[in-house]
Enzyme design. Structure first.
Site, mmCIF file in Angstrom:
data_model
loop_
_atom_site.group_PDB
_atom_site.id
_atom_site.type_symbol
_atom_site.label_atom_id
_atom_site.label_comp_id
_atom_site.label_asym_id
_atom_site.label_seq_id
_atom_site.Cartn_x
_atom_site.Cartn_y
_atom_site.Cartn_z
ATOM 1 N N LYS A 68 0.846 -1.204 0.000
ATOM 2 C CA LYS A 68 0.000 0.000 0.000
ATOM 3 C C LYS A 68 0.889 1.264 0.000
ATOM 4 O O LYS A 68 0.665 2.169 -0.772
ATOM 5 C CB LYS A 68 -0.943 -0.004 1.223
ATOM 6 C CG LYS A 68 -1.956 -1.170 1.154
ATOM 7 C CD LYS A 68 -2.989 -1.111 2.248
ATOM 8 C CE LYS A 68 -2.490 -1.577 3.594
ATOM 9 N NZ LYS A 68 -2.180 -3.027 3.660
ATOM 10 N N THR A 69 1.897 1.282 0.879
ATOM 11 C CA THR A 69 2.806 2.438 0.905
ATOM 12 C C THR A 69 3.538 2.558 -0.421
ATOM 13 O O THR A 69 3.676 3.646 -0.990
ATOM 14 C CB THR A 69 3.845 2.286 2.046
ATOM 15 O OG1 THR A 69 3.162 1.959 3.250
ATOM 16 C CG2 THR A 69 4.642 3.555 2.238
ATOM 17 N N ASP B 212 -1.105 6.198 6.809
ATOM 18 C CA ASP B 212 -1.205 4.759 7.056
ATOM 19 C C ASP B 212 -2.101 4.518 8.273
ATOM 20 O O ASP B 212 -2.259 5.414 9.118
ATOM 21 C CB ASP B 212 0.204 4.197 7.301
ATOM 22 C CG ASP B 212 0.247 2.692 7.072
ATOM 23 O OD1 ASP B 212 -0.650 2.145 6.411
ATOM 24 O OD2 ASP B 212 1.200 2.053 7.570
ATOM 25 N N THR C 132 -5.691 -1.744 7.099
ATOM 26 C CA THR C 132 -5.881 -3.193 7.068
ATOM 27 C C THR C 132 -7.329 -3.514 7.435
ATOM 28 O O THR C 132 -7.751 -4.647 7.375
ATOM 29 C CB THR C 132 -4.953 -3.875 8.094
ATOM 30 O OG1 THR C 132 -5.117 -3.207 9.347
ATOM 31 C CG2 THR C 132 -3.507 -3.794 7.664
ATOM 32 N N ARG D 114 6.594 -8.140 1.204
ATOM 33 C CA ARG D 114 7.500 -7.654 2.257
ATOM 34 C C ARG D 114 8.213 -8.821 2.926
ATOM 35 O O ARG D 114 9.407 -8.761 3.225
ATOM 36 C CB ARG D 114 6.716 -6.844 3.295
ATOM 37 C CG ARG D 114 7.599 -6.308 4.415
ATOM 38 C CD ARG D 114 6.799 -5.582 5.477
ATOM 39 N NE ARG D 114 6.206 -4.370 4.961
ATOM 40 C CZ ARG D 114 5.043 -3.876 5.363
ATOM 41 N NH1 ARG D 114 4.339 -4.500 6.276
ATOM 42 N NH2 ARG D 114 4.579 -2.766 4.851
#
Ligand code: ADE
Length: 359
Positions: free
Chosen positions: A91-92, A136, A185, A244
């Site tokens: 997302k980032t 975030d 999330t 990640r």
């Protein structure tokens, strides 16, 4: 484009972040970012910078590519974007890619860093036209910050209350057109007035094996590792559908390869390196196995309640539910029933228990 970090997305090891088993020993397969995976200056360049380099999430990319092209043609700010889905899926990274595609700066923060009204006000008044503001964990915004955002998002206006009590007055300040990119999330935890102010709402999905293998191969290329295709696939199998984690596992494989003096990295070396970290061939680690083993040995495979399991493992129930369970549920190793959690036949078989055998 420059990235400005204010508070930055909450990494593991910070107060006020999501529940994480890092309250105990850190997990190699924790999908929440470690500090070095968040700080853009220290992040070792594995993130894709452009849409063309971003592997997977094809629907998301298509939608955003059209929005970016239309926005550029109109020379406007991109509509506000809400990205939701499990941690670690990019997302980032996507917010940074959008900024790059639009040729603007992206300011990064997270809701827990916006505690006082002046935190969010400070960010808003410093925005330049068409810049991105990435928040975030946006579901954790407090009410005051959220109410400051409503007119900012809708009319690019900041409503400030000056004075107190009967002398209090509202002053409005014009803001440049900007884009808020929110990430969460838990889309369901967002208030509807906030959710309704996003023009684009997109879900990120767990990645499939092919995409993960391509991501690992790309990262290996950037790290100048001679990683064989079946070795990349082996990392892909163990990374819980999460880039990640894939990149983190790859770094651990690189350590073992460099200590052993291996030039080419094959699947056997990956298996050996990740077994050393107790990450098995489906990406389960010691925490996952402890949970399933407790259920099988202590409760005949269930049904058993979350609180009972949390007490037995010495874990916080919220951590167990948010961090350990989702991947086991996704693999079909665990099921939630109205009477409690049960280990499925696939879960039993993975741990080497005969199907349906009582404890
Ligand atoms: N690294 C992490 N996520 C990635 C993605 N989606 N595409 C390419 N490289 C990545």
């Amino acid at each position: 484009m420059a990235i400005v970090s204010s508070g930055s997305p909450a990494p593991r090891g910070r107060p006020g972040r999501e529940a994480s088993p890092s309250d105990g020993p850190p997990r190699l397969v924790d999908p929440t970012p470690a500090l070095e995976e968040v700080a853009p200056a220290r992040e070792d360049g594995l993130r894709p910078r452009r849409l063309a380099d971003y592997i997977g999430q094809s629907e998301l990319k298509q939608v955003l590519a059209i929005a970016v092209e239309a926005t550029r043609a109109r020379q406007e700010a991109l509509d506000h974007v809400l990205l939701y889905g499990p941690p670690g899926l990019g997302k980032t990274t996507m917010a940074l890619v959008l900024a790059e595609e639009l040729g603007v700066r992206c300011r990064i923060t997270s809701a827990p860093a916006l505690e006082r009204p002046r935190d969010i006000v400070g960010l808003l008044v410093n925005l330049q036209p068409h810049e991105l503001l990435f928040i975030d964990e946006i579901h954790r915004l407090n009410r005051v910050a959220e109410e400051i955002l409503y007119p900012a998002m809708e009319d690019f206006r900041l409503d400030l209350t000056v004075g107190k009590g009967t002398t209090a007055r509202t002053r409005s300040l014009e803001l440049p057109p900007f884009t808020l990119v929110g990430a969460t999330t838990r889309a369901g935890s967002l208030s509807s007035p906030l959710r309704d102010r996003f023009g684009l709402i997109q879900r990120l999905e767990f990645y499939g094996l092919d995409d993960l293998q391509a991501i690992v191969e790309r990262a290996a290329g950037l790290l100048q590792l001679a990683l064989e295709a079946d070795a990349a696939l082996e990392v892909a199998r163990r990374c819980r559908g999460t880039p990640r984690i894939a990149n983190r596992l790859l770094r651990r494989v690189r350590d073992v390869a460099s200590v052993r003096g291996h030039g080419r990295i094959g699947a056997a070396l990956v298996a050996e390196a990740l077994s050393l970290h107790r990450v098995d061939d489906r990406g389960l680690d010691a925490s996952d196995r402890r949970l399933l083993t407790l259920m099988l040995e202590g409760y005949g495979g269930g049904p058993v309640g979350l609180d009972t399991l949390a007490a037995g493992l010495g874990e916080d129930p919220a951590t167990l539910e948010a961090v350990v369970e989702p991947y086991l549920l996704q693999l079909g190793f665990l099921q939630r029933t109205p009477r409690g959690r049960i280990v499925t036949p696939a879960g039993r078989s993975h741990l080497g228990w005969p199907a349906g055998a009582a404890a």
